[in-house]
Design an enzyme around this catalytic site. Structure first.
Site, PDB file in Angstrom:
ATOM      1  N   CYS A 104       2.061  13.968  -5.000  1.00 40.78           N
ATOM      2  CA  CYS A 104       1.841  13.594  -6.396  1.00 40.78           C
ATOM      3  C   CYS A 104       0.624  14.339  -6.929  1.00 40.78           C
ATOM      4  CB  CYS A 104       1.673  12.081  -6.533  1.00 40.78           C
ATOM      5  SG  CYS A 104       0.348  11.420  -5.519  1.00 40.78           S
ATOM      6  N   HIS A 129      10.705  15.079  11.991  1.00 43.90           N
ATOM      7  CA  HIS A 129      11.388  14.652  13.215  1.00 43.90           C
ATOM      8  C   HIS A 129      12.140  15.872  13.733  1.00 43.90           C
ATOM      9  CE1 HIS A 129      12.877  11.971  16.233  1.00 43.90           C
ATOM     10  NE2 HIS A 129      14.048  12.574  16.108  1.00 43.90           N
ATOM     11  N   SER A 157       8.260  13.140  16.518  1.00 52.52           N
ATOM     12  CA  SER A 157       8.181  12.587  15.169  1.00 52.52           C
ATOM     13  C   SER A 157       6.727  12.406  14.811  1.00 52.52           C
ATOM     14  CB  SER A 157       8.861  11.212  15.074  1.00 52.52           C
ATOM     15  OG  SER A 157      10.241  11.337  15.049  1.00 52.52           O
ATOM     16  N   GLU A 195      -2.683  13.381  -1.304  1.00 51.69           N
ATOM     17  CA  GLU A 195      -1.635  13.550  -2.309  1.00 51.69           C
ATOM     18  C   GLU A 195      -0.330  12.852  -1.925  1.00 51.69           C
ATOM     19  OE1 GLU A 195      -4.646  16.754  -2.236  1.00 51.69           O
ATOM     20  OE2 GLU A 195      -3.286  15.993  -0.708  1.00 51.69           O
ATOM     21  N   SER A 196      -0.162  12.369  -0.694  1.00 49.77           N
ATOM     22  CA  SER A 196       0.958  11.565  -0.194  1.00 49.77           C
ATOM     23  C   SER A 196       1.184  11.828   1.292  1.00 49.77           C
ATOM     24  CB  SER A 196       2.243  11.731  -0.988  1.00 49.77           C
ATOM     25  OG  SER A 196       3.141  10.698  -0.615  1.00 49.77           O
TER      26      SER A 196
END
Length: 123
Positions: free
Chosen positions: A87, A72, A59, A66-67
């Site tokens: 975004c 996983h 994970s 941008e985010s």
């Protein structure tokens, strides 16, 4: 591909099936693939963190300006779940193609969500 004008961001939920078990269990290969995917998309990498679970599975997330790009893996099921949220003006399709190839995936399904619909924020 940039964020839609009707929302603050675009969130892709991607499921890769029929993947190579050894790759999905390898912390270094998953980390490298995720960083390569972020770069291929044109995202600005801020930091990243990945963890290998015992007996198997990885994970982790790449935090981008941008985010984020998160994963996983379930090597025993030849399956990886990826979230790519942006975004900003990134080419998510290019990044996700890198992962498809890196995992040697036989299949891929996607669900796209608009996050923060502007119509709800500014009626």
């Amino acid at each position: 591909m940039s964020a839609p004008t009707s929302a603050l961001g675009r969130h892709l939920l991607v499921e890769y099936t029929g993947c190579d078990t050894a790759i999905l269990a390898d912390l270094e290969r998953i980390t490298a693939a995720m960083l390569d995917a972020a770069r291929a998309s044109g995202a600005t990498i801020v930091t990243h963190s990945f963890h290998h679970f015992s007996p198997h599975g990885v994970s982790g997330a790449v935090i981008i300006a941008e985010s984020h790009l998160a994963i996983h893996t379930w090597p025993e099921h030849h399956f990886a779940a990826v979230d790519f949220f942006s975004c900003g003006p990134v080419d998510m399709d290019r990044g996700l193609a890198v992962l498809h190839t890196a995992f040697k995936a036989a299949g891929e399904t996607r669900m796209t969500l608009e996050r923060g619909p502007l119509r709800a924020i500014h009626p």
